[in-house]
Design an enzyme around this catalytic site. Sequence first.
Site, PDB file in Angstrom:
ATOM      1  N   GLY A  20     -31.287 -12.161  18.336  1.00 13.87           N
ATOM      2  CA  GLY A  20     -31.642 -11.325  19.496  1.00 13.87           C
ATOM      3  C   GLY A  20     -30.669 -11.483  20.648  1.00 13.87           C
ATOM      4  N   GLY A  21     -31.105 -11.079  21.820  1.00 16.56           N
ATOM      5  CA  GLY A  21     -30.314 -11.274  23.029  1.00 16.56           C
ATOM      6  C   GLY A  21     -29.116 -10.349  23.087  1.00 16.56           C
ATOM      7  N   LYS A  35     -25.324 -23.558  21.804  1.00 11.14           N
ATOM      8  CA  LYS A  35     -25.392 -23.236  20.368  1.00 11.14           C
ATOM      9  C   LYS A  35     -25.074 -24.430  19.474  1.00 11.14           C
ATOM     10  CE  LYS A  35     -25.422 -18.542  21.234  1.00 11.14           C
ATOM     11  NZ  LYS A  35     -24.497 -17.497  21.603  1.00 11.14           N
ATOM     12  N   ARG A  67     -40.566  -2.002  23.153  1.00  9.62           N
ATOM     13  CA  ARG A  67     -41.472  -3.057  22.657  1.00  9.62           C
ATOM     14  C   ARG A  67     -42.879  -2.531  22.406  1.00  9.62           C
ATOM     15  NH1 ARG A  67     -39.092  -8.162  26.125  1.00  9.62           N
ATOM     16  NH2 ARG A  67     -37.609  -8.724  24.508  1.00  9.62           N
ATOM     17  N   GLY A  73     -34.279 -16.196  22.390  1.00 10.55           N
ATOM     18  CA  GLY A  73     -34.472 -17.644  22.276  1.00 10.55           C
ATOM     19  C   GLY A  73     -35.115 -18.022  20.954  1.00 10.55           C
ATOM     20  N   LYS A 128     -21.288 -20.251  25.707  1.00 10.39           N
ATOM     21  CA  LYS A 128     -21.270 -21.717  25.719  1.00 10.39           C
ATOM     22  C   LYS A 128     -21.461 -22.371  24.363  1.00 10.39           C
ATOM     23  CE  LYS A 128     -23.161 -22.200  30.317  1.00 10.39           C
ATOM     24  NZ  LYS A 128     -24.485 -22.215  30.919  1.00 10.39           N
ATOM     25  N   PHE A 163     -45.465  -7.306  25.090  1.00 11.76           N
ATOM     26  CA  PHE A 163     -45.389  -6.145  25.984  1.00 11.76           C
ATOM     27  C   PHE A 163     -44.584  -6.501  27.231  1.00 11.76           C
ATOM     28  CE2 PHE A 163     -49.743  -4.672  24.214  1.00 11.76           C
ATOM     29  CZ  PHE A 163     -49.123  -3.924  23.225  1.00 11.76           C
TER      30      PHE A 163
HETATM   31  P1  AMP Z   1     -24.669 -16.293  25.412  1.00  8.67           P
HETATM   32  O1  AMP Z   1     -25.809 -16.010  26.335  1.00  8.67           O
HETATM   33  O2  AMP Z   1     -24.246 -17.728  25.388  1.00  8.67           O
HETATM   34  O3  AMP Z   1     -24.847 -15.687  24.041  1.00  8.67           O
HETATM   35  O4  AMP Z   1     -23.412 -15.576  26.062  1.00  8.67           O
HETATM   36  C1  AMP Z   1     -23.313 -14.199  26.246  1.00  8.67           C
HETATM   37  C2  AMP Z   1     -22.323 -13.959  27.303  1.00  8.67           C
HETATM   38  O5  AMP Z   1     -21.094 -14.535  26.908  1.00  8.67           O
HETATM   39  C3  AMP Z   1     -22.028 -12.508  27.555  1.00  8.67           C
HETATM   40  O6  AMP Z   1     -22.506 -12.193  28.833  1.00  8.67           O
HETATM   41  C4  AMP Z   1     -20.517 -12.427  27.503  1.00  8.67           C
HETATM   42  O7  AMP Z   1     -19.972 -11.703  28.563  1.00  8.67           O
HETATM   43  C5  AMP Z   1     -20.090 -13.868  27.616  1.00  8.67           C
HETATM   44  N1  AMP Z   1     -18.764 -14.091  27.042  1.00  8.67           N
HETATM   45  C6  AMP Z   1     -18.314 -13.819  25.819  1.00  8.67           C
HETATM   46  N2  AMP Z   1     -17.014 -14.125  25.698  1.00  8.67           N
HETATM   47  C7  AMP Z   1     -16.603 -14.615  26.879  1.00  8.67           C
HETATM   48  C8  AMP Z   1     -15.368 -15.096  27.378  1.00  8.67           C
HETATM   49  N3  AMP Z   1     -14.288 -15.110  26.618  1.00  8.67           N
HETATM   50  N4  AMP Z   1     -15.352 -15.540  28.637  1.00  8.67           N
HETATM   51  C9  AMP Z   1     -16.435 -15.505  29.413  1.00  8.67           C
HETATM   52  N5  AMP Z   1     -17.631 -15.063  29.014  1.00  8.67           N
HETATM   53  C10 AMP Z   1     -17.717 -14.611  27.748  1.00  8.67           C
END
Ligand code: AMP
Length: 646
Positions: A353-354, A205, A37, A377, A201, A23
């Site tokens: 997700g996310g 991952k 949710r 996560g 990043k 929740f």
């Molecule tokens: P993550 O939390 O690692 O899944 O990243 C998600 C975030 O990656 C989102 O807020 C996107 O805006 C960002 N993102 C995706 N592609 C790019 C890019 N080429 N340069 C900067 N940020 C990026």
Amino acid sequence: MLNKVSVDDIDVRGKKVLVRCDFNVPLADGAITDDTRIVASLPTINKLVEGGGRVILCSHLGKPKGTVKPELSLKPVAERLSELLGKEVRFAADPEVTGPNAKAASEAMQDGDVILLENTRFRKEEEKNEDNFSQELAALCDVYVNDAFGTAHRAHCSNVGVTKYVPTAAVGYLMQREIEFLGNAVDNPARPFAAVLGGSKVSSKISVINNLLEKVDILIIGGGMAYTFIKAQGGSIGNSLVEEDYIEYAKEMVEKAKAKGVKMLLPTDTVVADRFDNEANSKVVPSGEIPEGWMGVDIGPETIAAFSAAVSEAKTVVWNGPMGVFEMENFAAGTRAMAEALANADAVTVIGGGDSAAAVNQMGYGDKMTHISTGGGASLEFLEGKVLPGVAAATDKGRRKIIAGNWKMNKTPSEALALIEMLKPLVAGADADVVFCVPAIDIIPAVSAVKGTNIHIGAENMYFEESGAYTGEISPAMLTDAGAEYVIIGHSERRGYFAETDETVNKKVLKAFEHGLIPIICCGESLTQREQGITIEWVRQQIKIAFLGVNADQAKTAVIAYEPIWAIGTGKVATDEQAEEVCCAIRKCIEDIYDTDTAAAIRIQYGGSVTGASAAGLFAMPDIDGGLVGGASLKEDFGKIVNYDK
Ligand code: AMP
């Protein structure tokens, strides 16, 4: 597959059921701004209410970090839930969560009532998974249900600790869907299996890439993390996002993909911008030729075409992470195109997700996907191949299934070898401990024959003395020296034909432990006893005597086999409910002798004409942890029994 028990498998009438929900809704000025949710939790709650359960809901909300923050109270959720359920959800306003108000509210409940406890993170113990709060939560209920996948990657009191102290744990419908879709997509995919990874990043991952490279046929990498890969291959990436520390890793992953024959796709063209702004100047350039002063913000049209074509080939697609800075409309085209490609694919499509879930929903493709995970996560950790503590705790309470074949007086040594060869491939993929209990003379050849496989060898009997004038008997040391790990003790046939008594069973159990053998201790009633209604009493007595002098640590490792004598070799099978009733009573008896921990750890098998057809139903019962299989263990059917969950 996990040994999960779902809310469909449990009878909750008259029982207090503690349900861990998610929740964790967004709030503004004390009002819920998105109730998705809460709505998502309704099927599980309704099922329990309709089943006559007394439903006690709990959840965390926000990050109060162990202090009482009135603005993070779950009270507004209780109000919204009352409207959605069309019945009163009493809010147990109790800053201690499990304090006097919660106790009073739970004690006043009638069948079908629903109450909601206060934010579990008001308690400082919650995120530390400390025993006292876990015990307090468990004391409120008879049955525990976890339906909060979003926190499944954390081990907290309300989703992990509590399961140690409840006799029955199950998963709700939301959790069940997550396990089935995420689990099946990764471990049992229809092929070709493609993964699409993006986001900012590489570092966040790494484990996902590494794990998925073991499983996928196609790996597509886009988003900010692609530039580290492009730089690793000698490309110029201007001001794009890069993680210098991961360049070597990126090289390794490209090599690993080659070695595994995985088709790895990286962007070949890129939308670049001269600043991080939706209104920035932008153009499309080759991915390895990004000019100084420009940064990659989305995948280009050629890449979109290549990625989409690869997705359309796949039969399973898992997607996690956007292809570009999708929050800025001008750089959302790549992410939108992938959402569309997945929506159009004739494939099982699973969205981690996310951000990717948010993007897919926001772009209107939500209902075109097979499954959108509710946990950011948690789904990432699932894709990393990790066992999530919340899932493990609610699915089998840490008890691994154990399925043993009792060969009885069948198979000479050479016949035993032939049978093992036949069964080896059939039992190879089992997600359970597999034991062959064979005649004493077959143990030595059987132990050699199963080397390097998932099969363990056990004996069917032993004597309780170390050595001496006991002509014809076999000692525990003889068994361990021969390589046996388990020993069946007190099988009903031995009790019947060879005058085995509860007292000799006890002596043998003690000896088995002394020698490091795991006893499979048999108990069970005759038809007359069942008809007289003394089954439970009889079995409890057998168990009490069998465990005399056995300490809790030993008991935790023991296996009990409940065998209704009337169902052995007769082709008669106890119904799932009859078997569960007695196995549950046996667990209760262990709890009375020792404690809840021991009761939660000990494994209880059902034995008595188990077949490939009856195994799945029996083993899905919450207190049945596998089977002691007679006749069917000598046939191909044993392969079906150990793979009951496939
Ligand atoms: P993550 O939390 O690692 O899944 O990243 C998600 C975030 O990656 C989102 O807020 C996107 O805006 C960002 N993102 C995706 N592609 C790019 C890019 N080429 N340069 C900067 N940020 C990026």
